[in-house]
Design an enzyme around this catalytic site. Sequence first.
Site: not given
Ligand code: AMP
Length: 189
Positions: A13, A88, A127, A135, A146
């Site tokens: 994404k 989400r 990654r 990260r 996740r």
């Molecule tokens: P991402 O970089 O999108 O994979 O997000 C990393 C982490 O941030 C996720 O595993 C969640 O813990 C948190 N996170 C990101 N976006 C959201 C969202 N829209 N709602 C809840 N938690 C989020």
Amino acid sequence: MNIILFGPPGAGKGTQAEKLVAERGMVQLSTGNMLRAAIAAETPLGLEAKEIIDAGELVPDTVMIQMIDEAMDSDTVAKGVILDGFPRTLAQAEALDDMLAGRGLALDNVIEIKVDEAVLFGRIESRAEQTGGSRSDDNAEVLQQRLKVYHDNTAPLLPYYREKQILKQVDGMQQIEAVSRQINEVLDS
Ligand code: AMP
């Protein structure tokens, strides 16, 4: 044009959002990036979010909804937004509809980047290597959680958007450029 890039962690994404920013001048709104910025800045939100992220869980809806609402200023929405990592949950999806409607806007496309789960572990591992482990949630153990959260909370949004007839799918198993071509075809159709 306002779109969601949808898919599990590691689907691509962020990579595809960055390409759309470069090619179309749209604005990427990545809640993950916003949260990581808050963690780096050691804000109260960042400190609270870090534990949740490291456990592979979701940050509360109210926090995320407010974050996106604040990010959607008039300049941003004029360029068109690419939502990456939001919504989400169903509550987030419904709040997004309201936020857009309140600005006289709507979602044009929800693009699901489809990938076989088996490849996600390898992708997240590479990654982690590429980003020097910056990260803390990019490891097999947290990814497992996740993915569970994705299946339990996020994947149920697919029927929500299918019903609205804005759900499109692209094959995320292809090379980055080929995925990008498919996304552009969807956006131009
Ligand atoms: P991402 O970089 O999108 O994979 O997000 C990393 C982490 O941030 C996720 O595993 C969640 O813990 C948190 N996170 C990101 N976006 C959201 C969202 N829209 N709602 C809840 N938690 C989020």
